[in-house]
Motif scaffolding. Sequence first.
Motif, PDB file in Angstrom:
ATOM      1  N   GLU A 284      21.793  11.338  46.011  1.00 53.23           N
ATOM      2  CA  GLU A 284      20.850  12.448  46.054  1.00 53.23           C
ATOM      3  C   GLU A 284      20.028  12.299  44.903  1.00 53.23           C
ATOM      4  O   GLU A 284      19.044  12.724  44.726  1.00 53.23           O
ATOM      5  N   ASP A 285      20.829  11.887  43.851  1.00 51.80           N
ATOM      6  CA  ASP A 285      20.252  11.592  42.656  1.00 51.80           C
ATOM      7  C   ASP A 285      19.698  10.254  42.401  1.00 51.80           C
ATOM      8  O   ASP A 285      19.819   9.454  41.138  1.00 51.80           O
ATOM      9  N   SER A 286      19.388   9.396  43.594  1.00 52.68           N
ATOM     10  CA  SER A 286      19.049   7.892  43.234  1.00 52.68           C
ATOM     11  C   SER A 286      18.240   7.489  42.202  1.00 52.68           C
ATOM     12  O   SER A 286      18.264   6.440  41.703  1.00 52.68           O
ATOM     13  N   HIS A 287      17.196   8.464  42.118  1.00 52.33           N
ATOM     14  CA  HIS A 287      16.051   7.926  41.248  1.00 52.33           C
ATOM     15  C   HIS A 287      16.542   7.833  39.503  1.00 52.33           C
ATOM     16  O   HIS A 287      16.047   7.303  38.795  1.00 52.33           O
ATOM     17  N   LEU A 288      17.717   8.346  39.481  1.00 53.88           N
ATOM     18  CA  LEU A 288      18.401   8.315  38.056  1.00 53.88           C
ATOM     19  C   LEU A 288      19.202   7.069  37.910  1.00 53.88           C
ATOM     20  O   LEU A 288      19.790   6.777  36.814  1.00 53.88           O
ATOM     21  N   LEU A 289      19.487   6.386  38.937  1.00 56.60           N
ATOM     22  CA  LEU A 289      20.528   5.372  38.745  1.00 56.60           C
ATOM     23  C   LEU A 289      19.803   3.936  38.878  1.00 56.60           C
ATOM     24  O   LEU A 289      18.794   3.738  39.665  1.00 56.60           O
ATOM     25  N   VAL A 290      20.730   3.061  38.264  1.00 56.87           N
ATOM     26  CA  VAL A 290      20.270   1.610  38.339  1.00 56.87           C
ATOM     27  C   VAL A 290      20.580   1.111  39.881  1.00 56.87           C
ATOM     28  O   VAL A 290      21.292   1.611  40.730  1.00 56.87           O
ATOM     29  N   PRO A 291      19.636   0.276  40.162  1.00 58.35           N
ATOM     30  CA  PRO A 291      19.986  -0.379  41.629  1.00 58.35           C
ATOM     31  C   PRO A 291      21.361  -0.746  41.888  1.00 58.35           C
ATOM     32  O   PRO A 291      21.633  -0.758  43.056  1.00 58.35           O
ATOM     33  N   LYS A 292      22.064  -1.088  41.024  1.00 56.55           N
ATOM     34  CA  LYS A 292      23.593  -1.689  41.403  1.00 56.55           C
ATOM     35  C   LYS A 292      24.392  -0.379  41.769  1.00 56.55           C
ATOM     36  O   LYS A 292      24.982  -0.685  42.805  1.00 56.55           O
ATOM     37  N   VAL A 293      24.276   0.672  41.153  1.00 64.27           N
ATOM     38  CA  VAL A 293      25.268   1.862  41.664  1.00 64.27           C
ATOM     39  C   VAL A 293      24.584   2.282  43.067  1.00 64.27           C
ATOM     40  O   VAL A 293      25.456   2.844  43.853  1.00 64.27           O
ATOM     41  N   ARG A 294      23.179   2.315  43.159  1.00 67.77           N
ATOM     42  CA  ARG A 294      22.665   2.548  44.517  1.00 67.77           C
ATOM     43  C   ARG A 294      23.326   1.614  45.645  1.00 67.77           C
ATOM     44  O   ARG A 294      23.571   2.190  46.800  1.00 67.77           O
ATOM     45  N   ILE A 295      23.089   0.403  45.393  1.00 68.54           N
ATOM     46  CA  ILE A 295      23.688  -0.641  46.136  1.00 68.54           C
ATOM     47  C   ILE A 295      25.151  -0.339  46.772  1.00 68.54           C
ATOM     48  O   ILE A 295      25.664  -0.241  47.587  1.00 68.54           O
ATOM     49  N   MET A 296      25.972  -0.152  45.703  1.00 67.16           N
ATOM     50  CA  MET A 296      27.417   0.315  45.885  1.00 67.16           C
ATOM     51  C   MET A 296      27.544   1.574  46.717  1.00 67.16           C
ATOM     52  O   MET A 296      28.423   1.545  47.431  1.00 67.16           O
ATOM     53  N   ALA A 297      26.673   2.425  46.432  1.00 68.19           N
ATOM     54  CA  ALA A 297      26.974   3.801  47.153  1.00 68.19           C
ATOM     55  C   ALA A 297      26.575   3.378  48.879  1.00 68.19           C
ATOM     56  O   ALA A 297      27.066   3.672  49.625  1.00 68.19           O
ATOM     57  N   MET A 298      25.232   2.519  48.926  1.00 65.90           N
ATOM     58  CA  MET A 298      24.919   2.317  50.242  1.00 65.90           C
ATOM     59  C   MET A 298      25.932   1.654  51.116  1.00 65.90           C
ATOM     60  O   MET A 298      26.142   1.753  52.401  1.00 65.90           O
ATOM     61  N   GLN A 299      26.574   0.474  50.438  1.00 63.83           N
ATOM     62  CA  GLN A 299      27.532  -0.217  51.069  1.00 63.83           C
ATOM     63  C   GLN A 299      28.797   0.536  51.419  1.00 63.83           C
ATOM     64  O   GLN A 299      29.398   0.259  52.668  1.00 63.83           O
ATOM     65  N   GLN A 300      29.278   1.437  50.506  1.00 68.18           N
ATOM     66  CA  GLN A 300      30.328   1.990  50.762  1.00 68.18           C
ATOM     67  C   GLN A 300      30.116   2.933  51.796  1.00 68.18           C
ATOM     68  O   GLN A 300      30.967   3.480  52.642  1.00 68.18           O
TER      69      GLN A 300
ATOM     70  N   ARG B 157      28.486  11.803  30.063  1.00 66.47           N
ATOM     71  CA  ARG B 157      26.923  12.181  30.389  1.00 66.47           C
ATOM     72  C   ARG B 157      26.155  11.047  30.628  1.00 66.47           C
ATOM     73  O   ARG B 157      24.923  10.984  30.357  1.00 66.47           O
ATOM     74  N   GLU B 158      27.049  10.109  31.518  1.00 67.45           N
ATOM     75  CA  GLU B 158      26.186   8.717  31.824  1.00 67.45           C
ATOM     76  C   GLU B 158      25.927   8.899  33.365  1.00 67.45           C
ATOM     77  O   GLU B 158      27.161   8.604  34.238  1.00 67.45           O
ATOM     78  N   PRO B 159      24.630   9.120  33.723  1.00 65.40           N
ATOM     79  CA  PRO B 159      24.742   9.427  35.390  1.00 65.40           C
ATOM     80  C   PRO B 159      24.943   7.915  36.235  1.00 65.40           C
ATOM     81  O   PRO B 159      25.705   8.218  37.112  1.00 65.40           O
ATOM     82  N   HIS B 160      24.895   6.850  35.677  1.00 67.27           N
ATOM     83  CA  HIS B 160      25.081   5.702  36.294  1.00 67.27           C
ATOM     84  C   HIS B 160      26.902   5.723  36.489  1.00 67.27           C
ATOM     85  O   HIS B 160      27.212   5.379  37.682  1.00 67.27           O
ATOM     86  N   LEU B 161      27.348   5.747  35.575  1.00 67.42           N
ATOM     87  CA  LEU B 161      28.938   5.897  35.520  1.00 67.42           C
ATOM     88  C   LEU B 161      29.446   6.996  36.396  1.00 67.42           C
ATOM     89  O   LEU B 161      30.569   7.056  37.318  1.00 67.42           O
ATOM     90  N   VAL B 162      29.028   8.312  36.541  1.00 67.77           N
ATOM     91  CA  VAL B 162      29.399   9.354  37.256  1.00 67.77           C
ATOM     92  C   VAL B 162      29.231   8.655  38.893  1.00 67.77           C
ATOM     93  O   VAL B 162      30.047   9.216  39.796  1.00 67.77           O
ATOM     94  N   GLY B 163      28.048   8.314  39.314  1.00 70.41           N
ATOM     95  CA  GLY B 163      27.985   7.563  40.432  1.00 70.41           C
ATOM     96  C   GLY B 163      28.726   6.691  40.944  1.00 70.41           C
ATOM     97  O   GLY B 163      29.503   6.547  41.964  1.00 70.41           O
TER      98      GLY B 163
END
Length: 413
Positions: free
Chosen positions: A243-259, A209-215
Motif C-alpha cells: 500500500e505504501d510501495s512508493h516509500l519503499l526501495v525496490p528490494k522490499v517491494r520485490i520481497m513483498a510481491m514474491q511472498q 522510523r524506517e519505512p523500508h524496515l517496517v515493510g
Amino acid sequence: MGRNDALRAARLRVGWRTVEQAATRITEHGQRLLDDRHFTVSARTWRRWEGERPGWPPEETAIVIHDALGRWPEDLGFTTPPGWIRPEHQEEQVKRRTFVSVTAAALVPGPVASQYVDPALIDYFQQQLEGHYRADMFLGPHDLIGTVSAQYQLIDKLVRSAKGETRRGLLRVGAAYAALVGWLYQDAGDMHGAAFWRGVTHEIAVRSREPHLVGYALVNQAQVRTDLGDGHAVADLCEAVLEDSHLLVPKVRIMAMQQQAHGASLTGDRNTVDRLIDQADGLLSRVDDDLPWGNACRRTPGYLEVQRATCYGRLGLGQEAVALWDQILTLIPETARRDRGVYLARHATAAAHAGAPDQALEIAQAAIGIAAETGSARMRRELLTLQQAMQPWQDAPVGRDLRDALAPVTEES
C-alpha cells in the motif's frame, strides 16, 4: 488412624472390595494401557500403599493409577517426591523452558548502566551481520542462533544508552539482527520462536522510523504465515506493505510481491502467482540500495524463478516445476549447501507430482545427505512433503527405497 484412607476410598469407589482384587485389577489395567504383560502390582504392594508409609510408585505405575482411578498419586495419599511433575504438565514445562530460552536475548530487564556509544559500532555490527548471512548459507541454524541472538542482546543494551542518529542506526541494525534470529528459529522448525522474533523485528523496525524496515518486518511475518499454510494472512500482510510501495526501495517491494505469490499458491491462484513474480522480476534491475539486510534477491541465483518453481510445486504443477528446477539447480553453487538441499527436495517432490518416481528418488538422495548434515527442519519438512507425494508408489520397490533412505532424517522430526 495412620492409614492411607484416600487410596482405600478410591479403591472402594471403583468397586474393588479387597486389596487382592485391587492388585489384580490394576495389574490387568496396566498391562492393557502400557501393552506390557510384565507389568504387575502385588497385593503386598497395594497393602503397603494403603498403610501409613505408602511411599511413591514408579512413574509408569503412577500413570496407570491415574488412568484407572482418575486421580494422580499425590491426591491419593502417596508421599510426593521433590521435583515430581505430573505428565500432563511436563509438556507445558518444556514449552515454558523453551520460551524462556527463546526470549532471553530479547527481553533483558532494564535499566542498564549508561555508557558512551560510539557511532562506529553501527558499521561494526553491519559488517558482522553480513558475515552471519554468509555463515547461514553453510551452517545449520542451531550453530548460529546463540551467536546472533547474543549480538542482538548487546545491540539492545547499547540502544538504551545511545542518542540521536546513533540510536536510530543501532535500532535499524538491531531489527536486521532480530529478523535473522527469527529466520534461524524458523529454519530450525521452532515456529513459536520464529513468530516471537518476527514480532521483535517489527517492534524495533517501527521504533527506527524506517519505512523500508517496517515493510521488511511485515514480509518476515508473512513468511511465517506461509510456513503455517495461511495464504490469506500472507496476502493481508504483503498487501499492507505494498500500500505504501512508493516509500519503499525496490528490494522490499520485490520481497513483498514474491511472498504474496506464495500466499496465492496456498489458495490455488496460479494467475496471481505468475502476475506477482513477473512484476517483481521487472524491479530486479532497479535494486541498488546499500541496506545490509534482505539481499537474497541479489545473492541467490535465479531468485525469482526459485519462488515461481516453489509455488508451482505447491500448486501441484509437477512438470512445469521440474522444468524450472532443472534450470535453477545448474545455477546454485555447491557451497550453498542448505539452499541447494531445500531446492533438491522440492525438485524431487515436483518429479513425483509429474509421475516420475524413479527420478524423484534419484534427486532426493542428495537432499537427504544435506539434511542430515545441516539439521535443517525446513529441509526435513520438504522431505516429508516428498514422502507424501510418493504415496502412490509406497508399496513398490521405489517407494520402499525412498522410505529407507529417508528414515535417518524423518525420524528426527
